[in-house]
Write an enzyme that holds these catalytic residues in place. Sequence first.
Site, PDB file in Angstrom:
ATOM      1  N   SER A 223       0.578  -1.053   0.004  1.00  0.00           N
ATOM      2  CA  SER A 223      -0.332   0.176  -0.107  1.00  0.00           C
ATOM      3  C   SER A 223       0.896   1.589  -0.327  1.00  0.00           C
ATOM      4  CB  SER A 223      -1.046   0.108   1.101  1.00  0.00           C
ATOM      5  OG  SER A 223      -2.105   0.709   1.030  1.00  0.00           O
ATOM      6  N   ASP A 433      -8.346  -3.217  -6.962  1.00  0.00           N
ATOM      7  CA  ASP A 433      -7.734  -3.443  -5.579  1.00  0.00           C
ATOM      8  C   ASP A 433      -8.379  -2.059  -5.562  1.00  0.00           C
ATOM      9  OD1 ASP A 433      -6.918  -1.357  -3.070  1.00  0.00           O
ATOM     10  OD2 ASP A 433      -4.762  -2.747  -3.795  1.00  0.00           O
ATOM     11  N   HIS A 462      -7.431  -5.854  -0.995  1.00  0.00           N
ATOM     12  CA  HIS A 462      -6.209  -4.822  -1.021  1.00  0.00           C
ATOM     13  C   HIS A 462      -5.826  -5.819  -0.190  1.00  0.00           C
ATOM     14  CE1 HIS A 462      -3.766  -1.081  -0.723  1.00  0.00           C
ATOM     15  NE2 HIS A 462      -3.972  -0.847   0.750  1.00  0.00           N
TER      16      HIS A 462
END
Length: 507
Positions: A223, A433, A462
């Site tokens: 991320s 995502d 995610h």
Amino acid sequence: MRRSLSLAFTAAALTVTVLPASASTATPSLPASATTGATTTPAPGTLRWGPCPQGAAAPRLQCSTLEVPLDYRHPDGRKIEVAVSRLASEKPSRRRGVLLTNPGGPGGSGLIYPAVLAASGLPRDVLDSYDIIGLDPRGVGRSTPVTCDLTKEQQWRGNFPPYAHTAADVAREAGYARKIAGQCESSRTAWMLPHITTANTARDMDRLRTALGEPRLSYLGASYGSYLGAVYTTMFPRRGDRIVLDSNLGPGGYDVTAMRLFARGLEDRFPDFAAFAAGHPEYGLGSTPRQVTAKFYELAARLDAKPVQDVNGTAFRAFTFEQLYADSSMPQLAKFWQAVDTGGELPLPEPPADLENLMASRFAVVCGDSRWPGTVREYQRNVFIDRLRYPMLGGSTASINPCAYWPRERTEPPVRINGKGPSNVLMVQNERDPGTPLAGARELRRAFGGRATMVTVDQGGHGVYPYGGNTCANDAATAFLTTGERPARDLACAAKPSNHASKQPNS
């Protein structure tokens, strides 16, 4: 005092953090270049390992503290602390180095993350090959923390602006955005703000590499951690070993483009939930994906007009977005929608204990890393565009936020990700995502050029490695970390993981 589901954005979506759906704060059980400014470095072996502090303790996890310069332009000046952790390899004969990890953010603690990874399926070959290293980045958690002196009400309001239906909504939000920026600028830690950047965290990482006595550093970041890793390997291309970037932000990091991309991410991901809800008539949300989609707009409009149990339309959109980070959260999301639709009791989550620091450190990095539009008119124009293009969330993610009024001082321009350096980057990315959409990952892939290979996975959610069940992608990441071998070219993994089938990427 009022609570709101908008904190769901704060705790998960807005910090863009990858954690397994089952992870909690409970203790897990374990299965340079001239531009860096790093003119002095700590001596190897200066870290003294001991027990981790309360809240970050886990079996075999050790912790320490590293002292780093506040301002790398003045390395002998004021110092701050960075909290670090280590999950040492239990097979010294197989150990090949250290693997620094980051779960995302910005604003997220990573001190316990090595133990979380071990408990979440990080393969034994990887655990044997490395000492797994975690850290709370500068400004965060048990490192020297920043604050914006946010009130409880401000914390519970969350980080995203309310959904703007009109230009007037954007103008009204400007006053609140200016107030938060002013609080950060006048807080007792305002002296830190110009230096809480991704580039400086990357410099801290290289200081840590030296303190660990390692010539090179391998990395696993997800991320926002993907951008941190991209910045590190751009600033220190010869000091990185094997770099794995999961769930990737674009090459600008968490900038205004990434903020607006959240709206596209929800549009990319939502069909998965629409199909799930349509296939479970017990929730009463529609018998077809089209009916479920219509229900979203119906419920959001109803709550915009009249909030229920302190849940308004913005909070409804927020909770929907956050729950789509993992397939396992879809039943909970369907029940929430059902409660909204039928008047049932709505769950109001308790805010994290460190919510103020989480939000403040996020503001520091997001607003300090790059320049944001500085006029209300620009945000009004962005809202007009995104509300039409991505109506589920665009009216919120394109609207004005404190970065518009952030202090103008910048110590340096943003790091420009490029293809200069060894070809030692592996990117892994879900096609759908919500938090870091594929569109941004493709831009990062193009910026890296020949330095990177990207593995995309035909699945939503995610986070890919090691949480996802797709063996095609997981095996590629494990092989790279343990043997150095990557796919010969970009690879797209099919949805069904059992047969290791793959297809060629679309672009």
